[in-house]
Each structure stands twice: as C-alpha cells, then as structure tokens.
Design a protein around this motif. Structure first.
Motif, short mmCIF file in Angstrom:
data_model
loop_
_atom_site.label_atom_id
_atom_site.label_comp_id
_atom_site.label_asym_id
_atom_site.label_seq_id
_atom_site.Cartn_x
_atom_site.Cartn_y
_atom_site.Cartn_z
N ARG A 18 0.82 -1.20 0.00
CA ARG A 18 0.00 0.00 0.00
C ARG A 18 0.86 1.26 0.00
N GLY A 19 1.89 1.26 0.83
CA GLY A 19 2.74 2.44 0.93
C GLY A 19 3.46 2.73 -0.37
N ARG A 20 4.00 1.70 -1.01
CA ARG A 20 4.73 1.91 -2.25
C ARG A 20 3.81 2.27 -3.41
N LEU A 21 2.61 1.75 -3.40
CA LEU A 21 1.65 2.11 -4.44
C LEU A 21 1.22 3.57 -4.30
N VAL A 22 0.87 3.98 -3.10
CA VAL A 22 0.47 5.37 -2.88
C VAL A 22 1.63 6.32 -3.21
N ALA A 23 2.84 5.94 -2.83
CA ALA A 23 4.00 6.79 -3.08
C ALA A 23 4.24 6.99 -4.57
N VAL A 24 4.19 5.91 -5.34
CA VAL A 24 4.47 6.04 -6.77
C VAL A 24 3.35 6.77 -7.49
N LEU A 25 2.11 6.59 -7.06
CA LEU A 25 1.02 7.34 -7.67
C LEU A 25 1.17 8.83 -7.40
N GLY A 26 1.59 9.18 -6.18
CA GLY A 26 1.84 10.58 -5.87
C GLY A 26 2.97 11.16 -6.70
N LEU A 27 4.04 10.38 -6.88
CA LEU A 27 5.17 10.84 -7.68
C LEU A 27 4.77 11.02 -9.15
N LEU A 28 3.94 10.11 -9.66
CA LEU A 28 3.50 10.22 -11.05
C LEU A 28 2.61 11.44 -11.26
N LEU A 29 1.75 11.73 -10.30
CA LEU A 29 0.91 12.92 -10.41
C LEU A 29 1.74 14.19 -10.35
N ALA A 95 8.88 1.77 -12.45
CA ALA A 95 9.79 1.83 -13.59
C ALA A 95 9.40 2.96 -14.54
N TYR A 96 8.09 3.19 -14.71
CA TYR A 96 7.63 4.26 -15.59
C TYR A 96 8.03 5.62 -15.04
N TRP A 97 7.90 5.78 -13.71
CA TRP A 97 8.33 7.04 -13.11
C TRP A 97 9.84 7.23 -13.24
N LEU A 98 10.60 6.19 -12.97
CA LEU A 98 12.05 6.28 -13.10
C LEU A 98 12.46 6.54 -14.54
N LEU A 99 11.75 5.93 -15.48
CA LEU A 99 12.04 6.14 -16.90
C LEU A 99 11.87 7.61 -17.27
N HIS A 100 10.80 8.23 -16.79
CA HIS A 100 10.60 9.65 -17.08
C HIS A 100 11.63 10.51 -16.36
N LEU A 101 12.01 10.10 -15.17
CA LEU A 101 13.05 10.85 -14.45
C LEU A 101 14.37 10.80 -15.22
N LEU A 194 18.52 2.25 -21.10
CA LEU A 194 17.93 3.09 -20.07
C LEU A 194 16.62 2.52 -19.55
N THR A 195 15.86 1.86 -20.41
CA THR A 195 14.65 1.19 -19.95
C THR A 195 15.00 -0.01 -19.08
N LEU A 196 15.99 -0.77 -19.48
CA LEU A 196 16.44 -1.89 -18.66
C LEU A 196 16.90 -1.41 -17.28
N LEU A 197 17.59 -0.28 -17.26
CA LEU A 197 18.05 0.28 -15.98
C LEU A 197 16.85 0.68 -15.11
N ALA A 198 15.88 1.36 -15.70
CA ALA A 198 14.71 1.79 -14.94
C ALA A 198 13.95 0.59 -14.39
N TYR A 199 13.82 -0.45 -15.20
CA TYR A 199 13.08 -1.64 -14.76
C TYR A 199 13.82 -2.35 -13.63
N TRP A 200 15.13 -2.40 -13.73
CA TRP A 200 15.92 -3.04 -12.67
C TRP A 200 15.82 -2.23 -11.37
N LEU A 201 15.96 -0.93 -11.46
CA LEU A 201 15.84 -0.09 -10.27
C LEU A 201 14.46 -0.22 -9.64
N ALA A 202 13.44 -0.30 -10.46
CA ALA A 202 12.09 -0.46 -9.94
C ALA A 202 11.95 -1.78 -9.20
N GLY A 203 12.64 -2.80 -9.66
CA GLY A 203 12.61 -4.08 -8.96
C GLY A 203 13.23 -3.97 -7.58
#
Length: 217
Positions: A18-29, A95-101, A194-203
C-alpha cells in the motif's frame, strides 16, 4: 493463459504494498504536473544538430497514424495484462516514473535540435495534457519515450504471446519514429539500456512488497 498468483485483496492487505503504491502514484501525479513547463523549457532553448547516417539515407514519410495505432494498442494490451497482477503493476509504475526521471535528466543534459527532414509526430493526448507550448514539441529527443514505454511493457508482462506481441510493437515503433525522422537513431538505441536500468531499479524499490512466497508468474 497466465493468471495472477497474488490477488489485489492479498496485496492490499500488506502495508508495504500500500505504501509503495500510494508513493508512486503521488510521484507520477507530481511529474505530470511539472512536465508541461519542463517540455516548454526544452523546446525554447537552442540545441545541437547531430549527424545521423541512417536518417541521411532513409527518406522521411509521415507514418503518424500507424505509429499511434501501434503505440496505443500496445499500451492497451500492457495495461489490461498488468491490472489484474498488482505486484507486476507496482513494479511497472515505479519503472515508468524512473524512466521519465531518466528522460528528463538526459533531455536537460543533452539539448538537441530536431533531425533533418523531421515530420511532426502528432500525439493529441500528450500534446493536450503534457505539452504547454504554442507550437509542437520537437526537441524531446534523447531518448525515445515511445520506444521506451513499449519496451517497458514488454519487460513487465508475463512471458507468453503478450510479451512477444509487445516486443514486435517495440521494434516496429522504433522503426516508425525513424521513418518519420521524429528521432535520431541514437534516441531509439539509447532507449533500450535506459529502460532496462529503470526496470531493474524499480525491482529494487518494489522488492519489499514482493515476498518470496508470493512471486507472480
């Protein structure tokens, strides 16, 4: 058919999820709110025109319609596949947020002029909600966000026909943006590592929300 092995009820019961989902949704917004000004800044400043032997050889054609058919069908397939799989969806959102970052960082550090022969790739949804500029944005180049998004979905969905279809879509959109001369060849190629990096970091970020006993297929 692959089915989720961890339901939303089970995932939501865990505070880490729950915490990680709420956090990433806030970051995406937050990111969505900041992107229009950032892209306006990117478009307004001067950049460098790069030599690109492949584009110099490849005639430019307007392929906007097939390009966005591929993009939105691919996104639709990815979303439909991931929504019933909360742990995969959580990692994909991070990963999507990190990719945009990462993309914001590369766009800031590498100001470029559009490739020679550019034909505007018009995306009505993105232009309406994320680009705050009177003219089309043509300098959001390094790296290709369309290619990266479809590659991210390819990595995120379970193995099987969906991953194969998204892999084909990724290759196709990489070719189409080059035919449109909407990106340099370097932009498309750089999207892969860079996508591979974002996906790995998200993991790494989402790992506490994925107990070993409940790994998804």
């Amino acid at each position: 058919m692959n089915s989720p092995s961890f339901t939303w009820r089970e995932a939501w019961a865990k505070s880490a999820f729950r915490g990680r989902l709420v956090a990433v949704l806030g970051l995406l917004l937050t990111l969505a709110a900041l992107l229009p000004r950032f892209f306006a800044f990117v478009q307004a400043r001067p950049g460098r025109l790069l030599p690109d032997p492949l584009l110099a050889w490849l005639p430019a054609h307007n392929v906007s319609v097939p390009a966005f058919v591929v993009i939105y069908l691919g996104i639709g397939l990815g979303v439909v596949t991931l929504v019933p799989r909360p742990l995969r969806l959580l990692r994909t959102l991070w990963a999507y947020w990190l990719l945009h970052l990462l993309r914001c960082c590369t766009l800031f550090l590498l100001p470029l002029e559009p490739p020679t022969g550019l034909l505007i790739l018009r995306d009505p949804l993105v232009e309406r909600f994320f680009y705050a500029a009177p003219e089309p944005i043509t300098k959001d180049l390094f790296f290709s966000g369309h290619t990266a998004t479809l590659l991210l979905l390819t990595l995120a969905v379970p193995p099987g026909w969906r991953r194969g279809a998204l892999a084909v879509a990724t290759l196709l959109i990489g070719c189409l943006v080059l035919v449109q001369h909407a990106h340099y060849t370097y932009d498309v190629l750089a999207a892969v590592p860079l996508t591979l990096l974002a996906y790995w970091l998200a993991g790494q970020i989402s790992r506490p929300a994925r107990p070993a006993a409940h790994l998804q297929t």
